[in-house]
Write a protein that holds these residues in place. Structure first.
Motif, PDB file in Angstrom:
ATOM      1  N   GLU A 177       0.833  -1.206   0.000  1.00 60.53           N
ATOM      2  CA  GLU A 177       0.000   0.000   0.000  1.00 60.53           C
ATOM      3  C   GLU A 177       0.866   1.253   0.000  1.00 60.53           C
ATOM      4  O   GLU A 177       0.544   2.247  -0.652  1.00 60.53           O
ATOM      5  N   TRP A 178       1.959   1.203   0.766  1.00 59.77           N
ATOM      6  CA  TRP A 178       2.846   2.375   0.811  1.00 59.77           C
ATOM      7  C   TRP A 178       3.355   2.712  -0.586  1.00 59.77           C
ATOM      8  O   TRP A 178       3.380   3.880  -0.978  1.00 59.77           O
ATOM      9  N   ALA A 179       3.746   1.720  -1.338  1.00 52.43           N
ATOM     10  CA  ALA A 179       4.322   1.952  -2.666  1.00 52.43           C
ATOM     11  C   ALA A 179       3.319   2.534  -3.646  1.00 52.43           C
ATOM     12  O   ALA A 179       3.710   3.194  -4.618  1.00 52.43           O
ATOM     13  N   THR A 180       2.024   2.342  -3.396  1.00 47.40           N
ATOM     14  CA  THR A 180       1.010   2.858  -4.319  1.00 47.40           C
ATOM     15  C   THR A 180       0.481   4.226  -3.896  1.00 47.40           C
ATOM     16  O   THR A 180      -0.404   4.776  -4.542  1.00 47.40           O
ATOM     17  N   GLY A 181       1.006   4.776  -2.810  1.00 51.82           N
ATOM     18  CA  GLY A 181       0.533   6.074  -2.333  1.00 51.82           C
ATOM     19  C   GLY A 181       0.801   7.183  -3.340  1.00 51.82           C
ATOM     20  O   GLY A 181       1.830   7.205  -4.016  1.00 51.82           O
ATOM     21  N   ARG A 182      -0.139   8.114  -3.420  1.00 53.90           N
ATOM     22  CA  ARG A 182       0.009   9.243  -4.355  1.00 53.90           C
ATOM     23  C   ARG A 182       1.051  10.238  -3.836  1.00 53.90           C
ATOM     24  O   ARG A 182       1.158  10.481  -2.644  1.00 53.90           O
ATOM     25  N   TYR A 183       1.769  10.830  -4.765  1.00 52.74           N
ATOM     26  CA  TYR A 183       2.727  11.892  -4.442  1.00 52.74           C
ATOM     27  C   TYR A 183       2.076  13.207  -4.844  1.00 52.74           C
ATOM     28  O   TYR A 183       1.796  13.441  -6.014  1.00 52.74           O
ATOM     29  N   CYS A 184       1.795  14.068  -3.858  1.00 61.15           N
ATOM     30  CA  CYS A 184       1.014  15.286  -4.107  1.00 61.15           C
ATOM     31  C   CYS A 184       1.749  16.500  -3.547  1.00 61.15           C
ATOM     32  O   CYS A 184       1.363  17.049  -2.509  1.00 61.15           O
ATOM     33  N   PRO A 185       2.795  16.947  -4.184  1.00 60.73           N
ATOM     34  CA  PRO A 185       3.598  18.040  -3.628  1.00 60.73           C
ATOM     35  C   PRO A 185       2.986  19.419  -3.878  1.00 60.73           C
ATOM     36  O   PRO A 185       2.109  19.589  -4.718  1.00 60.73           O
TER      37      PRO A 185
END
Length: 663
Positions: A177-185
Motif C-alpha cells: 500500500e505504501w508503494a502505491t501512495g500518491r505523491y502530491c507536492p
C-alpha cells in the motif's frame, strides 16, 4: 509511473544476485551510468544484503522526488518506520549540506507522499568512510514523527535499524500500500519552474488529483487555442483566472516549457513585470541546468545556460525594448503575461517612454503595445494573460480592463477566449466585457479558470485569515485562526532576537526562513532592519546557510516588492508604524525627513494595506510577527504607535511567543 529504479520485497532483494539488481538499476536510469555511480550502487547492495537477511519489508533504490529534481539513494520500509538512506561514498565527514539533504528527503515524503503522512521516518546519513557515531533516535519539536537526522557509519546501520524500530510505535506499514501512495507536492515557484524546465509533467508536481486535473485541463485548453491559431492562421488572446494560489504562474511556465524546441516552430516566452521573480527564476534555472549537464558528463558554461533561460523567462521591459528597437515580428509566436492586470496604463507607459526611451509621442498603453508586437506576425500569434485579483502595490497599473479595451479598440480581427469567471468583481473587468457584446469570435470557457488552490499544504487557508485580519473582522479572524493554528503556527512578539531564535528552531533541512517588512517601514533601523538598503533577491532566495547575503542570516530584509510572487518556508513579519491599528480603522503613514506623515489618498492607502497582505502571506509553513515595543524617548517610535497594533493582534487570538529562554 515507477517512482524508483528498483523496488522489491526485502526477501526478494537479499536472494537476488547483485549483478541482477545492478542491471535493473542501470536499465531504469534516465542517464548514461558513469563508473562512479555503478560502483556506488554495488557498494550499497553489498552493504545492505547481509544486514537485511533477517528482516521483512520492502526496499526502493533511487526513489524519485520530482519536486526537488532528486532521487533518494534507498528507502527501506520495515515495521512501523520508513528509513531514508543517503550514502556519501568515500566521505569521512558528516557535511552539513548532506545532513540537510537527507532531512529534506524525509520531509518531502512526510508532507507530500500520501502513505508517508502517518509512519515514523528516520533520515540516515551514511558517509562510507566515517567513524562510528553515538546512536540515539529522537523526534523533533514538530512532533510529526520525522526523527532528527541520524549520523551513521556503515558498520552501524544494522544497529541503527534495531534502535529506531525499538524507539517507534504503531502498526507495521503495509509495504504494498505504501508503494502505491500518491505523491502530491506543493512546490515553490522556483522548484516548480526547475521541475517543468526539466520536462516533468505538471501532474507530477501538483498537489492533488483534483488540482492536477484542473491544471492539466487549463493547460490543454490553452494548448488547443494555440494549435487552432497556428492551423487556421489566426490571432488569439485568452484570459486565465484562478482562486488565490491556484497556480496561474505554474500554468504559464508549463505552457512555455512545452514549446522550447525549435522543431515545432512554437517559440513561447513567459513575461513578467516582477523583476525580482524573473531574476531569481533565471538564476535558479541556469544553475540547475549547469548542475544537471555536468552530472551527465556534459560541459556547459553558466553564461550559455543563462542565455538559454532568458529566452524562456523574461522581464516584460526587456521584451518591450527588443520590440521597440526592432520592428520585425519577435521570434515568439506565443507570449504569456503573468499578473497581466498589473501592466501599465497609457499615462504610466507614456511617461516611461518619454523619460527612459526618448519617445515623447508614444501613445499606447503597455497592453496595447504588447499585443501589437505579437500582431506583427503575418500568420498567427497568441497572447495569454494570467489574471490575478487584488494585491496591487504599484501606481499606474492598468487592470485587466485595459487589455480588453485595447483588443476591442485596435485588434478587431483577433479571437478572444475568456475565463467565464472574469466577470467577478475582483477582476474589475465587468464594464469592459460589456463592450464585447456583438463582437464575433468571443468565447467564454470554463477550463480557463483554476478553481483549486495549489498553495502549501499548511498555508492554503492563511490568505483568508489575513484578509479578515486586515479587514478588522475580529470574529471571522478568530474563527479562521482556530482552523489553521494546529498546522500553521503563528506567534507575535516584541523581541526581535527571540523571533530570530524561533525561526532557526523551526526550520529543518534547507527550509528557508527570513525577515520581511513593508518598503515604508523606515523606523526599524534601531533593530538593524533597513528597508532602503540594497538587497539582491538572487542571493536572498538562492544562497545557502553560510552566505551572509542569504535570507538565512536574518540580516537583509525583503520588502513586498522583492518577495511578491516568491515564498519562504518561515517568515518574521516586522510590523512598523507605517500601518497602525486604531479603534476607528487603520492609520496609514509614510516617513518623510524626520517625522511620520499621514497618507490621505485612497489609492496609496490601498497599496500600503496590500503591502502587508503580501508580507503576511509569504510563509509556507509558519510565521512570527514582530511588533517593536517602541521608545518613549524617540518621537518617531513612540510606544503609542505600536501598542494598539500588538493589542489588536492579541485580540484576534494570536499568542505571544512561549518559552523564550528555551529557544
Amino acid at each position: 509511473m515507477a517512482r524508483a529504479y528498483y523496488s522489491a520485497s526485502i526477501n526478494e532483494f537479499v536472494r537476488s544476485a547483485p549483478n541482477s539488481i545492478l542491471g535493473q538499476l542501470t536499465r531504469a536510469s534516465e542517464f548514461a551510468v558513469e563508473a562512479t555511480q555503478r560502483d556506488a550502487w554495488i557498494q550499497q547492495i553489498n552493504l545492505l544484503q547481509p544486514l537485511l537477511q533477517r528482516r521483512s519489508g520492502a526496499i526502493h533504490f533511487e526513489y524519485s522526488i520530482p519536486r526537488m529534481g532528486s532521487r533518494i539513494d534507498v528507502v527501506l520500509v520495515i515495521g512501523a518506520a520508513l528509513f531514508v538512506l543517503e550514502f556519501k561514498v568515500g566521505e569521512k565527514k558528516f557535511q552539513r549540506h548532506a545532513v540537510d539533504q537527507v532531512v529534506d528527503y524525509a520531509l518531502d515524503l512526510k508532507n507530500f507522499h500520501e502513505t508517508s503522512h502517518d509512519p515514523f521516518i528516520a533520515p540516515i546519513l551514511i558517509p562510507t568512510e566515517a567513524a562510528p557515531q553515538q546512536i540515539q533516535p529522537e523526534e523533533t519539536i514538530h512532533n510529526d514523527k520525522v526523527l532528527r537526522p541520524i549520523k551513521c557509519a556503515p558498520q552501524q546501520l544494522s544497529e541503527v535499524l534495531d534502535t529506531v524500530l525499538h524507539f517507534v510505535h504503531g502498526d507495521s506499514i503495509n509495504a504494498v500500500e505504501w508503494a502505491t501512495g500518491r505523491y502530491c507536492p506543493t512546490p515553490t515557484i522556483i522548484e516548480a519552474a526547475m521541475a517543468l524546465y526539466r520536462r516533468h509533467d505538471v501532474a507530477e508536481i501538483s498537489r492533488s488529483e483534483a488540482g492536477a486535473k484542473n491544471l492539466t485541463d487549463t493547460t490543454n485548453a490553452i494548448s488547443k487555442i494555440i494549435a487552432n491559431a497556428q492551423q487556421n492562421h489566426t490571432k488569439a488572446i485568452c484570459f486565465v483566472t484562478g482562486v488565490p494560489g491556484a497556480g496561474k504562474t505554474l500554468v504559464g511556465l508549463n505552457i512555455a516549457t512545452r514549446h522550447l524546441d525549435a522543431k515545432d516552430n512554437l517559440y513561447s516566452v513567459f513575461l513578467s513585470g516582477n523583476a525580482p521573480l524573473v531574476a531569481v527564476l533565471q538564476e535558479a534555472l541556469a544553475r540547475d541546468k549547469v548542475e544537471r549537464e555536468r552530472r551527465e558528463g556534459k560541459r556547459v558554461t553558466k553564461a550559455a545556460a543563462r542565455s538559454e533561460v532568458k529566452a524562456f523567462v523574461q522581464i516584460i521591459h526587456h521584451f518591450i525594448n527588443a520590440c521597440l528597437n526592432d520592428p520585425r515580428p519577435p521570434v515568439d509566436h506565443v507570449a504569456l503575461f503573468d499578473e497581466a492586470q498589473r501592466a501599465w496604463d497609457l499615462q504610466q507607459t507614456s511617461n516611461f517612454m518619454k523619460r527612459k526611451k526618448g519617445r515623447p509621442d508614444f501613445n499606447q498603453s503597455e497592453p496595447e503595445f504588447l499585443i501589437s508586437c505579437i500582431d506583427r506576425h503575418p500568420d498567427w500569434g497568441v497572447v495569454i494573460c494570467l489574471v490575478g485579483g487584488g494585491q496591487e502595490i504599484n501606481t499606474g497599473e492598468a487592470g485587466i480592463g485595459e487589455w480588453i479595451a485595447a483588443i476591442n479598440r485596435s485588434f478587431p480581427h483577433w479571437h478572444i477566449h475568456i475565463s467565464d469567471l472574469l466577470t467577478d468583481s475582483e477582476y474589475a473587468a465587468g464594464t469592459f466585457l460589456d463592450s464585447l457584446r456583438g463582437r464575433e469570435n468571443v468565447y467564454y470557457e470554463n477550463d480557463l479558470h483554476l478553481s483549486v488552490s495549489m498553495r502549501s499544504f499548511r498555508a492554503e487557508h492563511v490568505s483568508k485569515f489575513v484578509k479578515f485580519l486586515l479587514d478588522r473582522n475580529v470574529e471571522a479572524a478568530r474563527e479562521s485562526l482556530t482552523s489553521i493554528k494546529e498546522s500553521y503556527p503563528i506567534y507575535i512578539t516584541r523581541d526581535l532576537s527571540a523571533a530570530k531564535r524561533w525561526l532557526r528552531s523551526q526550520a529543518r533541512g534547507t527550509e528557508r526562513y527570513g525577515l520581511v517588512a513593508s518598503s515604508s517601514a523606515e523606523r526599524l533601523r534601531p533593530h538593524a532592519i533597513n528597508v532602503k538598503a540594497p538587497m539582491d533577491p538572487i542571493h536572498y532566495f538562492l544562497e545557502g546557510k553560510d552566505d551572509t547575503r542569504s535570507s538565512y542570516y536574518l540580516e537583509d530584509v525583503a520588502t513586498e516588492f522583492s518577495i511578491q510572487g516568491l515564498e519562504l518556508d518561515w517568515t518574521c513579519v516586522t510590523w512598523d508604524a507605517d500601518f497602525r491599528y486604531t479603534p476607528n480603522g487603520w492609520n496609514h503613514h509614510s516617513f518623510r525627513g524626520k517625522t511620520w506623515q499621514n497618507i490621505h489618498t485612497a489609492e496609496r492607502q490601498s497599496y500600503l494595506k496590500n503591502a502587508y497582505r503580501v508580507l503576511l502571506t509569504r510563509a509556507r509553513q509558519g510565521m512570527i510577527i514582530f511588533v517593536p515595543p517602541g521608545d518613549p524617548n524617540d518621537h518617531t517610535r513612540l510606544p503609542s504607535f505600536y501598542n494598539p497594533t500588538y493589542t489588536y493582534l492579541k485580540s484576534i487570538g494570536l499568542h505571544e511567543l512561549p518559552g523564550l529562554t528555551q529557544l
